[in-house]
Design an enzyme around this catalytic site. Structure first.
Site, PDB file in Angstrom:
ATOM      1  CG  ASP A   1     -31.111   8.197  12.456  1.00 22.05           C
ATOM      2  OD1 ASP A   1     -31.972   8.014  11.639  1.00 22.05           O
ATOM      3  OD2 ASP A   1     -30.586   6.977  13.008  1.00 22.05           O
TER       4      ASP A   1
ATOM      5  CG  ASP B   1     -34.311   4.793  16.127  1.00 18.43           C
ATOM      6  OD1 ASP B   1     -35.430   5.028  16.859  1.00 18.43           O
ATOM      7  OD2 ASP B   1     -35.984   4.799  15.184  1.00 18.43           O
TER       8      ASP B   1
ATOM      9  CB  SER C   1     -37.102   8.956  11.971  1.00 15.16           C
ATOM     10  OG  SER C   1     -36.570   7.705  12.188  1.00 15.16           O
TER      11      SER C   1
ATOM     12  CE  LYS D   1     -32.504   7.003   7.346  1.00 19.39           C
ATOM     13  NZ  LYS D   1     -32.205   7.032   9.053  1.00 19.39           N
TER      14      LYS D   1
ATOM     15  CG  ASP E   1     -26.766   5.028  14.382  1.00 19.60           C
ATOM     16  OD1 ASP E   1     -27.357   3.980  15.368  1.00 19.60           O
ATOM     17  OD2 ASP E   1     -28.156   5.756  13.474  1.00 19.60           O
TER      18      ASP E   1
END
Length: 219
Positions: free
Chosen positions: A8, A10, A107, A140, A165
């Protein structure tokens, strides 16, 4: 065995979530909306179209979603032009893993911002495939972006390690069938139920090395 690693962006490579939150809060306030206490948690992982509709329709921003997205992304581009807030150990982790596996990037940032970060950080050459959730049907926590990146890399998703994260990001990678490595940000905590779905939880990308990924593959 793990055949590829998908990162990922960010919150994993770049500490952008505080910047996104600041920019979105400003836009919501400027255009007559009301920021919700759980807004940032809900937004993390959404595609551009999804979070723009959320700001416009749910938070009451007096602009159509397309305009909301344009305003926010323009301001993010300006912020990145001044400084790309790379997370400690991220660049080194990318370089270490790229020496052993093909890398992908999955992303929720728009493609233009993805390329801005990779260029400024001199990381573009390490990624064989990069994809934004804007380029798939669903953002997502749907698995679409991870499945698409795995396909671009030419490896089954269940042979890929995913480094994530956020709550939505972890759900996305798990739904795709990846071997999930969680590196949660303390500023945006992940619930224990979601965190337990990761096969490995790290406190920093400094701990992500070849041995760690290899042991993950061995179960």
């Amino acid at each position: 065995m793990i055949e590829a690693v998908v990162f990922d962006l960010d919150g994993v490579i770049v500490d952008s979530e505080p910047v996104w939150e600041q920019v979105r809060r400003q836009v919501v306030a400027e255009y007559g909306g009301t920021w919700a206490a759980d807004a940032q948690r809900r937004i993390m992982g959404m595609s551009t179209g999804e979070w723009a509709r959320y700001l416009s329709q749910d938070l009451g921003v007096g602009l159509p979603p397309e305009r909301v997205a344009a305003v926010v992304v323009d301001r993010m581009r300006d912020r990145y032009a001044e400084h790309v807030p790379l997370l400690p150990g991220a660049v080194e982790a990318v370089r270490r893993t790229a020496a052993h596996w093909p890398l992908g990037l999955a992303s929720s940032s728009p493609p233009a911002l993805i390329q801005t970060v990779l260029e400024h950080a001199d990381l573009r050459r390490y990624f064989a495939a990069t994809l934004s959730t804007e380029q798939v049907e669903r953002g997502k926590p749907a698995p679409d972006v991870y499945l698409a990146v795995a396909a671009l890399l030419g490896h089954p998703a269940d042979r890929c390690a995913a480094v994530e994260d956020s709550t939505n990001g972890l759900r996305s990678a798990v739904a795709a069938g990846c071997h999930v490595i969680a590196v949660p940000r303390p500023e945006y905590p992940v619930g224990s139920a979601v965190l337990s779905t990761a096969e490995l939880v790290l406190t920093s990308l400094a701990d992500l090395d070849v041995r760690t990924v290899s042991e993950l593959a061995a179960g």
